[in-house]
Design a protein around this motif. Structure first.
Motif, mmCIF file in Angstrom:
data_model
loop_
_atom_site.group_PDB
_atom_site.id
_atom_site.type_symbol
_atom_site.label_atom_id
_atom_site.label_comp_id
_atom_site.label_asym_id
_atom_site.label_seq_id
_atom_site.Cartn_x
_atom_site.Cartn_y
_atom_site.Cartn_z
ATOM 1 N N TYR A 82 -45.721 -63.349 -103.694
ATOM 2 C CA TYR A 82 -44.845 -62.583 -102.801
ATOM 3 C C TYR A 82 -44.828 -63.181 -101.403
ATOM 4 O O TYR A 82 -43.767 -63.360 -100.793
ATOM 5 N N ALA A 83 -46.009 -63.487 -100.876
ATOM 6 C CA ALA A 83 -46.079 -64.052 -99.529
ATOM 7 C C ALA A 83 -45.319 -65.370 -99.458
ATOM 8 O O ALA A 83 -44.554 -65.613 -98.513
ATOM 9 N N LYS A 84 -45.508 -66.228 -100.436
ATOM 10 C CA LYS A 84 -44.922 -67.577 -100.385
ATOM 11 C C LYS A 84 -43.449 -67.602 -100.766
ATOM 12 O O LYS A 84 -42.660 -68.368 -100.186
ATOM 13 N N LYS A 85 -43.059 -66.805 -101.740
ATOM 14 C CA LYS A 85 -41.698 -66.891 -102.272
ATOM 15 C C LYS A 85 -40.727 -65.895 -101.642
ATOM 16 O O LYS A 85 -39.506 -66.107 -101.694
ATOM 17 N N MET A 142 -51.129 -62.992 -93.152
ATOM 18 C CA MET A 142 -50.639 -62.786 -91.794
ATOM 19 C C MET A 142 -51.076 -63.843 -90.775
ATOM 20 O O MET A 142 -50.277 -64.236 -89.921
ATOM 21 N N PRO A 143 -52.305 -64.343 -90.805
ATOM 22 C CA PRO A 143 -52.656 -65.371 -89.818
ATOM 23 C C PRO A 143 -51.742 -66.600 -89.889
ATOM 24 O O PRO A 143 -51.293 -67.105 -88.859
ATOM 25 N N ASN A 144 -51.456 -67.067 -91.107
ATOM 26 C CA ASN A 144 -50.561 -68.223 -91.246
ATOM 27 C C ASN A 144 -49.126 -67.873 -90.875
ATOM 28 O O ASN A 144 -48.412 -68.686 -90.277
ATOM 29 N N LEU A 145 -48.712 -66.649 -91.221
ATOM 30 C CA LEU A 145 -47.362 -66.223 -90.873
ATOM 31 C C LEU A 145 -47.196 -66.168 -89.358
ATOM 32 O O LEU A 145 -46.188 -66.638 -88.813
ATOM 33 N N ASP A 147 -48.819 -67.861 -87.037
ATOM 34 C CA ASP A 147 -48.768 -69.218 -86.483
ATOM 35 C C ASP A 147 -47.417 -69.864 -86.733
ATOM 36 O O ASP A 147 -46.844 -70.511 -85.850
ATOM 37 N N SER A 148 -46.898 -69.697 -87.927
ATOM 38 C CA SER A 148 -45.640 -70.353 -88.286
ATOM 39 C C SER A 148 -44.455 -69.761 -87.529
ATOM 40 O O SER A 148 -43.598 -70.498 -87.028
ATOM 41 N N ILE A 149 -44.396 -68.431 -87.433
ATOM 42 C CA ILE A 149 -43.271 -67.802 -86.735
ATOM 43 C C ILE A 149 -43.351 -68.074 -85.242
ATOM 44 O O ILE A 149 -42.327 -68.302 -84.583
ATOM 45 N N HIS A 150 -44.553 -68.096 -84.675
ATOM 46 C CA HIS A 150 -44.676 -68.404 -83.249
ATOM 47 C C HIS A 150 -44.271 -69.839 -82.937
ATOM 48 O O HIS A 150 -43.848 -70.134 -81.812
ATOM 49 N N ALA A 151 -44.397 -70.725 -83.905
ATOM 50 C CA ALA A 151 -43.926 -72.092 -83.690
ATOM 51 C C ALA A 151 -42.404 -72.118 -83.558
ATOM 52 O O ALA A 151 -41.848 -72.962 -82.844
ATOM 53 N N LEU A 152 -41.737 -71.172 -84.237
ATOM 54 C CA LEU A 152 -40.275 -71.080 -84.171
ATOM 55 C C LEU A 152 -39.828 -70.183 -83.020
ATOM 56 O O LEU A 152 -38.785 -70.445 -82.393
#
Length: 413
Positions: A82-85, A142-145, A147-152
């Motif tokens: 769910y998280a990845k797809k 959530m930690p990876n999410l 980081d990734s969204i803050h990069a955008l």
């Protein structure tokens, strides 16, 4: 007069109001040709920019339509499908609708009593389709999410599961009179180590979060009370305005919001402190490129502030008017970029400029934070009733502060 808005583009049912690649449960599957051409995140962002308003999106992590939500493998462990797809790609899609988004709103829903149809399987309680996750941070990665969204979106704030803004602890439109920007719930925690400001989500109508036939809009007075008890108590306010079946904010709701805007401008629009002489018991010694003048509190600027010297945690500020002036509210703002400091303060008024009477004695005048609005009559329900107080002077005394107090704004209405 509100500064921004958050569009609910996916709720717990999983239906996406944009053409997503993550699921067929979206506007692309609508029976309406007009709906299939619709893209709410795109259009909401465009409209907000035209109005010079902040904007963001609510995207529910819980998804009753996805077979991957709460999925477990043969060993009984949650999968990361769910998280990845689904969830991560949906957040990335929404990030592409504007790098200037100010908030991404994740509800804290973790499954449970609501009946669902996970991938077509009925999920009522007591059936094999009932699903509930026990660790949202891990399940949604959530930690990876973050980081990734803050990069955008470098300046976006992630609400709820994102861990950057806290739910104030109720859905009734109030925070605690004592409200620290650290900790949790209505009051926060003076000693909390994580900056975690409060946000209050509340219904502006009687029908619930979603539109109901024959629902009523709360009175402007009630909404103004919510404003005083959230924005006026170091929290932010999000009023829920459900669109009707035509996709429009009902006329009665729009009219009531205009009434609220007029009320805010009338009651909190003319700053009487600008016409007063302001003095303080102490001013911090000026630096090479900055001064800490008491006049910084009434100059209307966000980057200037008054301060005492290090070690001084008690001080008084006095406003005097040449003529008797009718007052009802005092508003204080700390220079929040340098932290929340004030623990206790009192407000007094004087009819003759010599003898002072304490006001709002039944209100806990403890914290200030980003913004604190004190009705001088001590009531947020009848804050504008009566004649107000006709005064020649007002005195704000800071009785205790974690460090030297820094006041950015002092307004009187």
């Amino acid at each position: 007069g509100m500064k921004g808005g958050i569009a609910v583009v996916k709720h717990h049912d999983g239906f996406c109001l944009w053409p997503t690649a993550t699921t067929t449960h979206s506007i692309l599957s609508s029976s309406s040709e007009n709906a299939r051409k619709t893209n709410i995140p795109r259009d909401f962002a465009r409209a907000a920019r035209k109005l010079n308003m902040k904007y963001g999106f609510y995207v529910s992590p819980w998804d009753l339509s996805s077979k991957y939500w709460g999925e477990k493998d043969a060993d009984g462990n949650y999968t990361d499908n769910y998280a990845k797809k689904v969830f991560f790609p949906q957040c990335v899609e929404l990030a592409k609708y504007g790098a200037d988004q100010f908030e991404m709103w994740f509800d804290g829903a973790t499954g449970g009593d609501h009946a669902g149809y996970y991938g077509g399987e009925y999920g009522g309680k007591g059936t094999t389709g009932y699903r509930k996750i026990d660790n949202a941070q891990t399940f949604y990665d959530m930690p990876n999410l973050r980081d990734s969204i803050h990069a955008l979106l470098p300046n976006v704030i992630m609400w709820g599961l994102g861990g950057e803004v806290r739910w104030i602890g109720n859905e009734a439109g109030y925070s605690g009179e004592t409200c620290w920007s650290m900790g949790n719930a209505e009051n926060g925690d003076e000693n909390g180590w994580l900056w975690h400001p409060g946000e209050s989500d509340a219904k502006a109508t009687t029908g619930g979060w979603f539109w109901k036939k024959n629902e009523k809009v709360l009175s402007a007075e009630r909404l103004f009370q919510m404003y005083l008890e959230t924005v006026g108590r170091n929290a932010t306010l999000i009023l829920n305005l459900p669109p009707d079946v035509n996709g429009l904010v009902p006329e009665a709701t729009a009219k009531r919001m205009a009434e609220l805007g007029n009320m805010l401008r009338t009651r909190l629009g003319v700053d009487l402190a600008r016409k007063a002489v302001i003095t303080a018991s102490e001013e911090r010694v000026a630096g090479q490129h900055r001064n800490y003048s008491v006049r910084n509190m009434t100059d209307g600027k966000r980057d200037t502030y008054w301060a005492t010297n290090d070690g001084t945690t008690k001080a008084s500020i006095t406003l005097t008017w040449a003529k008797p002036t009718t007052v009802r509210y005092v508003q204080l703002m700390e220079h929040i970029k340098l932290g929340q400091r004030v623990r206790s303060f009192t407000v007094e008024t004087s009819e003759d400029g010599v003898n002072f009477t304490q006001r709002a004695t039944n209100i806990a005048t403890t914290t200030i934070g980003y913004k604190r609005i004190i009705p001088l009559n001590g009531s947020t329900q009848k804050s504008y009733d009566g004649e107000g107080y006709k005064v020649r002077a007002m005195r704000i005394t800071i009785n205790d502060s974690k460090a030297c107090p820094l006041i950015e704004n002092l307004s009187v209405y």
